[in-house]
Design a protein around this motif. Structure first.
Motif, PDB file in Angstrom:
ATOM      1  N   LYS A   1      21.095  46.332  43.965  1.00  0.00           N
ATOM      2  CA  LYS A   1      21.844  45.209  44.558  1.00  0.00           C
ATOM      3  C   LYS A   1      22.210  45.449  46.023  1.00  0.00           C
ATOM      4  O   LYS A   1      23.322  45.185  46.455  1.00  0.00           O
ATOM      5  CB  LYS A   1      23.079  44.907  43.733  1.00  0.00           C
ATOM      6  CG  LYS A   1      22.751  44.503  42.308  1.00  0.00           C
ATOM      7  CD  LYS A   1      23.984  44.140  41.542  1.00  0.00           C
ATOM      8  CE  LYS A   1      23.610  43.774  40.114  1.00  0.00           C
ATOM      9  NZ  LYS A   1      24.757  43.427  39.299  1.00  0.00           N
TER      10      LYS A   1
ATOM     11  N   GLU B   1      23.656  42.430  48.045  1.00  0.00           N
ATOM     12  CA  GLU B   1      25.065  42.122  47.766  1.00  0.00           C
ATOM     13  C   GLU B   1      25.993  43.158  48.396  1.00  0.00           C
ATOM     14  O   GLU B   1      27.063  42.813  48.897  1.00  0.00           O
ATOM     15  CB  GLU B   1      25.298  42.053  46.256  1.00  0.00           C
ATOM     16  CG  GLU B   1      24.599  40.865  45.615  1.00  0.00           C
ATOM     17  CD  GLU B   1      24.733  40.843  44.100  1.00  0.00           C
ATOM     18  OE1 GLU B   1      25.655  41.504  43.560  1.00  0.00           O
ATOM     19  OE2 GLU B   1      23.908  40.167  43.459  1.00  0.00           O
ATOM     20  N   LYS B   2      25.594  44.418  48.395  1.00  0.00           N
ATOM     21  CA  LYS B   2      26.416  45.470  48.997  1.00  0.00           C
ATOM     22  C   LYS B   2      26.502  45.306  50.513  1.00  0.00           C
ATOM     23  O   LYS B   2      27.560  45.505  51.109  1.00  0.00           O
ATOM     24  CB  LYS B   2      25.877  46.844  48.617  1.00  0.00           C
ATOM     25  CG  LYS B   2      26.110  47.138  47.151  1.00  0.00           C
ATOM     26  CD  LYS B   2      25.462  48.410  46.717  1.00  0.00           C
ATOM     27  CE  LYS B   2      25.700  48.576  45.208  1.00  0.00           C
ATOM     28  NZ  LYS B   2      24.851  49.580  44.633  1.00  0.00           N
TER      29      LYS B   2
ATOM     30  N   LEU C   1      26.206  42.435  52.082  1.00  0.00           N
ATOM     31  CA  LEU C   1      27.046  41.248  52.263  1.00  0.00           C
ATOM     32  C   LEU C   1      28.526  41.616  52.147  1.00  0.00           C
ATOM     33  O   LEU C   1      29.337  41.197  52.984  1.00  0.00           O
ATOM     34  CB  LEU C   1      26.674  40.178  51.239  1.00  0.00           C
ATOM     35  CG  LEU C   1      27.561  38.942  51.220  1.00  0.00           C
ATOM     36  CD1 LEU C   1      27.500  38.194  52.541  1.00  0.00           C
ATOM     37  CD2 LEU C   1      27.159  38.027  50.052  1.00  0.00           C
ATOM     38  N   GLN C   2      28.891  42.377  51.144  1.00  0.00           N
ATOM     39  CA  GLN C   2      30.288  42.772  50.955  1.00  0.00           C
ATOM     40  C   GLN C   2      30.791  43.587  52.143  1.00  0.00           C
ATOM     41  O   GLN C   2      31.942  43.435  52.564  1.00  0.00           O
ATOM     42  CB  GLN C   2      30.463  43.559  49.649  1.00  0.00           C
ATOM     43  CG  GLN C   2      30.289  42.717  48.406  1.00  0.00           C
ATOM     44  CD  GLN C   2      31.132  41.453  48.419  1.00  0.00           C
ATOM     45  OE1 GLN C   2      32.324  41.495  48.721  1.00  0.00           O
ATOM     46  NE2 GLN C   2      30.515  40.322  48.108  1.00  0.00           N
TER      47      GLN C   2
ATOM     48  N   LYS D   1      31.585  41.211  54.963  1.00  0.00           N
ATOM     49  CA  LYS D   1      32.831  40.491  54.659  1.00  0.00           C
ATOM     50  C   LYS D   1      34.061  41.357  54.933  1.00  0.00           C
ATOM     51  O   LYS D   1      35.071  40.854  55.408  1.00  0.00           O
ATOM     52  CB  LYS D   1      32.823  40.000  53.212  1.00  0.00           C
ATOM     53  CG  LYS D   1      31.895  38.827  53.005  1.00  0.00           C
ATOM     54  CD  LYS D   1      31.955  38.323  51.572  1.00  0.00           C
ATOM     55  CE  LYS D   1      31.120  37.079  51.392  1.00  0.00           C
ATOM     56  NZ  LYS D   1      31.194  36.550  50.028  1.00  0.00           N
ATOM     57  N   LYS D   2      33.975  42.664  54.661  1.00  0.00           N
ATOM     58  CA  LYS D   2      35.094  43.568  54.941  1.00  0.00           C
ATOM     59  C   LYS D   2      35.374  43.667  56.440  1.00  0.00           C
ATOM     60  O   LYS D   2      36.519  43.833  56.855  1.00  0.00           O
ATOM     61  CB  LYS D   2      34.814  44.965  54.387  1.00  0.00           C
ATOM     62  CG  LYS D   2      34.952  45.074  52.899  1.00  0.00           C
ATOM     63  CD  LYS D   2      34.693  46.503  52.457  1.00  0.00           C
ATOM     64  CE  LYS D   2      34.605  46.596  50.958  1.00  0.00           C
ATOM     65  NZ  LYS D   2      34.248  47.948  50.507  1.00  0.00           N
TER      66      LYS D   2
ATOM     67  N   GLU E   1      25.536  35.553  56.669  1.00  0.00           N
ATOM     68  CA  GLU E   1      27.004  35.562  56.690  1.00  0.00           C
ATOM     69  C   GLU E   1      27.581  35.910  58.059  1.00  0.00           C
ATOM     70  O   GLU E   1      28.661  35.457  58.423  1.00  0.00           O
ATOM     71  CB  GLU E   1      27.520  36.553  55.640  1.00  0.00           C
ATOM     72  CG  GLU E   1      29.013  36.583  55.489  1.00  0.00           C
ATOM     73  CD  GLU E   1      29.584  35.352  54.794  1.00  0.00           C
ATOM     74  OE1 GLU E   1      30.809  35.134  54.902  1.00  0.00           O
ATOM     75  OE2 GLU E   1      28.816  34.601  54.150  1.00  0.00           O
TER      76      GLU E   1
END
Length: 155
Positions: free
Chosen positions: A76, A79-80, A82-83, A86-87, A108
């Motif tokens: 993934k 997704e990692k 992306l996270q 976001k942080k 993003e």
């Protein structure tokens, strides 16, 4: 760096996030001149390299470069990444990548740049980006002269 693009929202660019392989490295080896450019710009931006480290070389290749290496597991990855964006706050991030696992972070980020070098470019990633370049040094050119970035993104 404050960016004012005509007919768009102004933003403050603080964080630069690079994928590793295919972006700042080819086959696990850092591209000559990348570390020098990161070091020259590290007083203006925080640099991050996020990777699953396929070749196991990222720590050694970047050990004397003024950036933070973020190593993620192989599952993934999209997704990692992306996270992580976001942080940091996506409105402060310019991200650069070429692989399918980069598409979410490019979409993003306030500015997502896809890059087409020796390792190719996933078309889904291209479609998720704001800009396409053919060299990592084009990205450094944007960071050294924001007018290049503004000219590319203005209406």
């Amino acid at each position: 760096m404050k960016i004012d693009i005509p007919n768009k929202e102004s933003f403050e660019l603080k964080n630069i996030v690079f994928d590793y392989n295919g972006t700042i490295a080819i086959d696990g080896k850092i591209i000559d001149g990348v570390s020098k450019n990161i070091d020259e710009l590290s007083n203006l931006f925080d640099f991050y390299v996020i990777t699953a480290d396929t070749y196991g070389s990222v720590e050694n290749e970047l050990k004397n470069t003024n950036c933070k290496v973020i190593t993620i597991s192989k599952d993934k990855q999209d997704e990692k990444k992306l996270q992580f964006i976001k942080k940091l706050n996506p409105k402060t991030v310019l991200s650069v990548g070429n692989g399918r696992n980069d598409k979410l972070m490019l979409k993003e980020s306030i500015i997502g740049i896809s890059i087409l070098q020796d390792e190719g470019l996933c078309t889904q990633t291209l479609l998720s980006s704001d800009i396409l370049v053919n060299s990592i040094f084009d990205v450094f050119g944007f960071l050294k002269d924001k007018n290049r970035l503004i000219a590319t993104l203005r209406n």
